[in-house]
Enzyme design. Structure first.
Site, short mmCIF file in Angstrom:
data_model
loop_
_atom_site.label_atom_id
_atom_site.label_comp_id
_atom_site.label_asym_id
_atom_site.label_seq_id
_atom_site.Cartn_x
_atom_site.Cartn_y
_atom_site.Cartn_z
N ASP A 1 -0.21 -0.91 -0.30
CA ASP A 1 1.24 -1.32 0.30
C ASP A 1 1.91 -2.48 -0.36
O ASP A 1 2.90 -2.96 -0.14
CB ASP A 1 1.13 -1.88 1.89
N HIS B 1 -8.82 -4.76 2.09
CA HIS B 1 -8.89 -3.36 2.48
C HIS B 1 -10.49 -3.10 3.21
O HIS B 1 -11.31 -3.65 2.49
CB HIS B 1 -8.81 -2.22 1.18
#
Ligand code: ACO
Length: 379
Positions: free
Chosen positions: A316, A262
């Site tokens: 996700d 991320h």
């Protein structure tokens, strides 16, 4: 190189707006909506209440929540002509493409003339939030040659969506897990799709153009499209024993492991923690899936190799596993993300309009100058 000549790839760390909608501390793994920790909202709130909070900046009173919920319920249905348009789309059309096109088409059915008229703004928000789940569920039936199921106004936002897409009323646990997942995905500061939404907003384009553009940005595998790719990856790994060679191979070939990493979080994404916990709770009563064990092993092994780069699971990584167990087709995982994130995009739409200046960044031209045109037959 002067300061003006310096470009920042991916606008990493460049603030493009002041916002009060959500907050992330990437080092501590904190996510807040309007000042409320995500964990508390997941535990105590509902999708409807959380949407009101993100859009208006405060929790609703009981009567405000009732009114908001009723407005959503009253606007869930699709016009028969709209359903006819869905029937004309190719059966193999990816649900994200269908959704992007459908939202743009909604703008023709429910035009908004003045983006500064509060009544029109409120109406556009309700139409988009209420109808997107119906479009998603309708497409799942239409592409298989079935008529869509009409929405049910006796069910909550999440329960009604599950009913329309699965064809049966969900139990309380399934509904709560979907609700929590939608809350987790509702906003996330200045990510690629939200930035897209703000850029399109800044031109004073209509909200349907804003949301359909953001859907396009979310669809990519580096962004919201990752949840679908995670489950595909886990399926192709197949078993816990295959995890190590598969991951070694990916890392050797320089491929990104989907659902990991991320830009902002340097620890495990708090939403991944919540979704993993929800998966555990859900599987305790609804049978687990072998993919869950494979996922946990991928996390353990990949993190052990990539921890120096601070690569951990993102939102996700665990969401698709839960949706898979609910019986939702893989290519609908990212559209569910859209259902949730539309709230955040709309909150950013309003915030951007409140202090708008059109986005017009610059570039550093590195091409040639003053070239002489040669007619085509002399080249
Ligand atoms: N697997 C393996 N290595 C990774 C991964 C990954 N998933 N993510 C990052 N890295 C490595 C990169 O190879 C790079 O290594 P290097 O410095 O040796 O070259 C380093 O970590 C930094 O990676 P960047 O790609 O520069 O990080 P960036 O902030 O630009 O990208 C992103 C973040 C897009 C999320 C990236 O981690 C990625 O592609 N992850 C996989 C796709 C994914 O899960 N996307 C969903 C993100 S959450 C969301 O959008 C809802």
């Amino acid at each position: 190189m002067t300061e003006k000549e310096r470009i920042i790839p991916g606008l990493d760390g460049v603030p493009i707006a002041k916002s009060t909608i959500s907050f992330i501390d990437g080092e501590k793994g904190i996510l807040e909506y309007r000042g409320f920790p995500i964990q508390e909202l997941v535990e105590k709130s509902s999708f409807e209440e959380n949407s009101f909070l993100l859009l208006k900046g405060r929790l609703p009173t009981k009567s405000e929540l009732k009114e908001f919920d009723e407005q959503l319920k009253e606007n869930r249905e699709l016009k028969f002509r709209f359903i006819d348009i869905l029937k004309a789309f190719p059966e193999a059309g990816h649900p994200m493409n269908v959704l992007q096109a459908s939202v743009a088409i909604l703008g023709m059915y429910y035009p908004i003339n003045d983006v500064e008229d509060e009544k029109e703004v409120e109406r556009a928000i309700i139409i988009l939030l209420a109808k997107i789940p119906t479009i998603i569920a309708a497409w799942n039936r239409i592409r298989h040659g079935f008529e869509p199921l009409a929405p049910r106004n006796d069910l909550s936002h999440s329960a009604n969506f599950l009913y329309m897409i699965l064809g049966k009323e969900p139990d309380v646990k399934m509904t709560n897990v979907m609700d929590a997942s939608l809350i987790c995905h509702a906003d996330h500061t200045m990510n690629a799709s939200t930035f897209t939404a703000r850029v399109v907003t800044s031109t004073q384009a209509k909200p349907h153009a804003v949301i359909s553009s953001a859907i396009g940005a979310l669809s990519g595998p580096l962004h919201g499209g990752a949840n679908e790719h995670v489950v595909k990856m886990l399926r192709s790994i197949g078993s816990v024993e295959n995890v190590r060679p598969y991951i070694q191979n990916m890392i050797r070939s320089g491929s990104k492991i989907m659902g990991l990493g991320h830009r902002v979080y340097k620890v495990k994404d708090p939403r991944a923690k919540i979704l993993q916990k929800l998966a555990e709770l859900y599987f305790a009563t609804h049978n687990s899936t072998p993919l869950f064990d494979v996922a946990k092993e991928v996390e353990k092994y990949a993190v052990s190799i990539l921890k120096d780069k601070k690569i951990y699971p993102n939102v996700d990584f665990y969401s698709g596993i839960v949706y898979e167990r609910m019986g939702i087709p893989t290519d609908f995982y990212t559209p569910i993300f859209v259902m949730a994130r539309t709230v955040g995009w709309l909150a950013h739409w309003r915030e951007q309009l409140a202090g708008n200046r059109i986005f017009r960044p610059t570039q550093i031209y590195i091409g040639e100058h003053g070239k002489k045109y040669i007619p085509v037959d002399q080249r």
